[in-house]
Design a protein around this motif. Structure first.
Motif, PDB file in Angstrom:
ATOM      1  N   PRO A 291     -58.720  -8.642 -18.068  1.00 52.78           N
ATOM      2  CA  PRO A 291     -58.301  -7.961 -16.838  1.00 52.78           C
ATOM      3  C   PRO A 291     -59.459  -7.227 -16.164  1.00 52.78           C
ATOM      4  N   THR A 292     -60.536  -7.948 -15.908  1.00 50.70           N
ATOM      5  CA  THR A 292     -61.700  -7.338 -15.269  1.00 50.70           C
ATOM      6  C   THR A 292     -62.018  -8.061 -13.972  1.00 50.70           C
ATOM      7  N   ARG A 293     -62.689  -7.388 -13.084  1.00 51.93           N
ATOM      8  CA  ARG A 293     -63.044  -7.999 -11.803  1.00 51.93           C
ATOM      9  C   ARG A 293     -63.975  -9.188 -11.995  1.00 51.93           C
ATOM     10  N   LYS A 294     -64.764  -9.152 -13.068  1.00 55.35           N
ATOM     11  CA  LYS A 294     -65.698 -10.249 -13.311  1.00 55.35           C
ATOM     12  C   LYS A 294     -64.967 -11.569 -13.549  1.00 55.35           C
ATOM     13  N   GLY A 295     -63.705 -11.486 -13.957  1.00 55.09           N
ATOM     14  CA  GLY A 295     -62.930 -12.699 -14.188  1.00 55.09           C
ATOM     15  C   GLY A 295     -62.688 -13.500 -12.929  1.00 55.09           C
ATOM     16  N   SER A 296     -62.834 -12.882 -11.759  1.00 53.31           N
ATOM     17  CA  SER A 296     -62.641 -13.595 -10.494  1.00 53.31           C
ATOM     18  C   SER A 296     -63.682 -14.696 -10.306  1.00 53.31           C
ATOM     19  N   TYR A 297     -64.758 -14.630 -11.079  1.00 53.84           N
ATOM     20  CA  TYR A 297     -65.803 -15.657 -11.027  1.00 53.84           C
ATOM     21  C   TYR A 297     -65.211 -17.046 -11.188  1.00 53.84           C
ATOM     22  N   THR A 372     -64.600 -18.596 -20.658  1.00 53.67           N
ATOM     23  CA  THR A 372     -64.422 -17.149 -20.647  1.00 53.67           C
ATOM     24  C   THR A 372     -64.033 -16.711 -22.053  1.00 53.67           C
ATOM     25  N   TRP A 373     -64.708 -15.661 -22.526  1.00 58.10           N
ATOM     26  CA  TRP A 373     -64.558 -15.232 -23.907  1.00 58.10           C
ATOM     27  C   TRP A 373     -63.795 -13.917 -23.982  1.00 58.10           C
ATOM     28  N   MET A 374     -63.001 -13.761 -25.067  1.00 58.27           N
ATOM     29  CA  MET A 374     -62.409 -12.445 -25.295  1.00 58.27           C
ATOM     30  C   MET A 374     -62.320 -12.088 -26.770  1.00 58.27           C
ATOM     31  N   GLU A 375     -61.591 -12.895 -27.585  1.00 58.65           N
ATOM     32  CA  GLU A 375     -61.288 -12.421 -28.934  1.00 58.65           C
ATOM     33  C   GLU A 375     -61.590 -13.442 -30.017  1.00 58.65           C
ATOM     34  N   GLN A 376     -61.041 -13.186 -31.223  1.00 62.24           N
ATOM     35  CA  GLN A 376     -61.488 -13.907 -32.414  1.00 62.24           C
ATOM     36  C   GLN A 376     -61.289 -15.414 -32.351  1.00 62.24           C
ATOM     37  N   LYS A 377     -60.153 -15.873 -31.823  1.00 63.09           N
ATOM     38  CA  LYS A 377     -59.955 -17.315 -31.757  1.00 63.09           C
ATOM     39  C   LYS A 377     -60.990 -17.967 -30.841  1.00 63.09           C
ATOM     40  N   VAL A 398     -68.432 -11.480 -20.030  1.00 67.42           N
ATOM     41  CA  VAL A 398     -69.406 -10.654 -20.755  1.00 67.42           C
ATOM     42  C   VAL A 398     -69.701 -11.352 -22.077  1.00 67.42           C
ATOM     43  N   LEU A 399     -70.803 -10.988 -22.700  1.00 64.52           N
ATOM     44  CA  LEU A 399     -71.125 -11.528 -24.020  1.00 64.52           C
ATOM     45  C   LEU A 399     -70.263 -10.872 -25.088  1.00 64.52           C
TER      46      LEU A 399
END
Length: 433
Positions: A291-297, A372-377, A398-399
């Protein structure tokens, strides 16, 4: 203030709180981060394996590896950074194996997915919204509401359930509400439905709907009724006590259910179109969403792609783009949804099939991954791709936090990992225009 590392596994932890510069045991920050990374890959593997086991599918090699991998992450077992990278690659291949097992479990239980249009509006009647990834829980609920005016809607990663013939045969499965996981507190607040959370990606509920939310299987939330087993009578009764939803068409329909076999059935046409220049490039755009603005990319990236390109999407990251009408290229859809994150193996199999079709390595294909990356899976899948030798992946927004300068250098040098930048400039770089 950033830390070089953070480890509090043992009683030697600095000041009894945690080692943040280097380990008292002698462990370096890079080794610490790589150990953390390995833990996250084992978590991802465990998530996929749990769903497979729930459907009765097991593999002793996978179970044995989990023990070995976890043992390696102990504080003073392995201080060899290069070896831990090798273990991460091994974990990536084990994740490949477990994703194959889960795919087999899903298809043998619910049938091979086929492309299906999914309504995004509401049907007149009582409602239950099911979120998460657990298809078994969804089917058990669908069996229990048959013949009633209690209708079931999927949310987020449950959307691909509509592609399985063994699930869409149930007439009470009527549509999908909402988008990615993080919209649930707003969505669930405004729709008077009972809610069933079935796996990860459930959020602490607002008080306004806590009393009509339930969890099942592995999911649990404070103050929320948890249901052991698959008797969902309480969920259904709660739905019946709530006002009926009105008949309201959605603004658009979603299409999901593109399995490996569906894409392979188009192989000759795809090969012909690529050779004739009708299809210039394939993109895999998806993954987790944040849920970040960068996701609009990701939406901007897809919107700016030339019309002779095809987008394969999956996981909850698809909700950034799956409402777009990209049309088709002489019968080949330009937007292909292959499923939830549990279905990532389908995208990998498509890449492998294209590699055989054109008789070139995966890295020589007109194919780019923009993830797009977020969690363990997602970490487990990233290492699966690296273990398969996939290079040039674009990653964002983000990294992963476990990546420090040394680890990033290895990923960039050995695997040509790239960070997303400006959508238009990234497209120009990829397509060499």
């Amino acid at each position: 203030m950033g830390f070089n590392m953070f480890c509090y596994q043992c009683s030697q932890a600095m000041n009894g709180e945690g080692c943040t510069v280097t380990g008292v045991c002698g462990k370096s920050p890079t080794v610490d981060r790589l150990q953390d990374n390995l833990v996250y890959i084992l978590k991802g593997i465990s998530a996929y394996y749990y769903h497979a086991r729930e459907l009765g599918y097991v593999d002793e090699e996978i179970a044995a590896y989990l023990g070995k991998g976890l043992y390696t992450t102990l504080t003073n077992v392995n201080f060899d950074a290069e070896n831990i990278v090798d273990l991460a690659l091994e974990a990536g291949m084990m994740n490949y194996k477990v994703m194959q097992l889960l795919k087999k479990a899903h298809i043998e239980t619910y049938g091979e997915p086929t492309p299906t249009e999914v309504e995004t509006g509401t049907k007149k009647g009582h409602a239950i919204i099911v979120t998460g990834h657990n298809l078994k829980a969804l089917e058990e609920l669908l069996k229990q509401v048959e013949g009633t005016d209690v209708y079931v809607y999927t949310h987020s990663e449950m959307l691909p359930a509509h592609g399985y013939p063994g699930l869409r045969k149930y007439k009470n499965l009527v549509g999908n509400l909402g988008k990615a996981w993080f919209d649930q507190r707003e969505l669930f607040d405004k729709i008077p439905a009972a809610i069933l959370g079935t796996s990860n990606c459930v959020l602490i509920p607002k008080d306004s709907y806590k009393d009509r939310m339930f969890t099942t299987s592995i999911a649990k939330l404070p103050g929320v009724k948890h249901i052991e087993g698959y008797d969902y009578t309480e969920v259904i009764e709660k739905a019946k006590d709530l006002p009926k939803l009105e008949e309201k068409p959605g603004d658009y329909k979603l299409v999901t259910g593109y399995s490996t076999s569906v894409i392979l059935s188009l192989a000759d046409k795809i090969k012909d179109y690529v050779e004739k220049g009708k299809i210039r490039h394939f993109f895999v755009v998806g993954g987790c969403d944040t849920p970040t603005r960068k996701g609009s990319y990701y939406r901007e990236f897809v919107e700016k792609l030339p019309k002779d390109t095809v987008v394969i999407t999956l996981a909850c990251g698809k909700f950034r783009i799956n409402d777009l009408d990209l049309g088709d290229i002489d019968g080949i859809p330009r937007l292909i949804d292959v499923g939830q994150c549990n279905d990532t193996i389908v995208a990998i199999e498509i890449a492998e099939a294209l590699s055989k079709l054109f008789n070139v390595g995966i890295n020589e294909l007109p194919l780019s991954l923009v993830l797009t990356w977020m969690e363990q899976k997602a970490v487990a899948i990233l290492w699966t791709l690296l273990a398969l030798g996939v290079k040039g992946i674009y990653l964002g927004p983000v990294l992963p936090a476990w990546v420090n300068e040394d680890i990033l250098k290895v990923l960039q040098t050995n695997y040509d990992l790239k960070l997303i930048g400006d959508p238009e400039e990234d497209i120009k770089t990829i397509l060499k225009i």
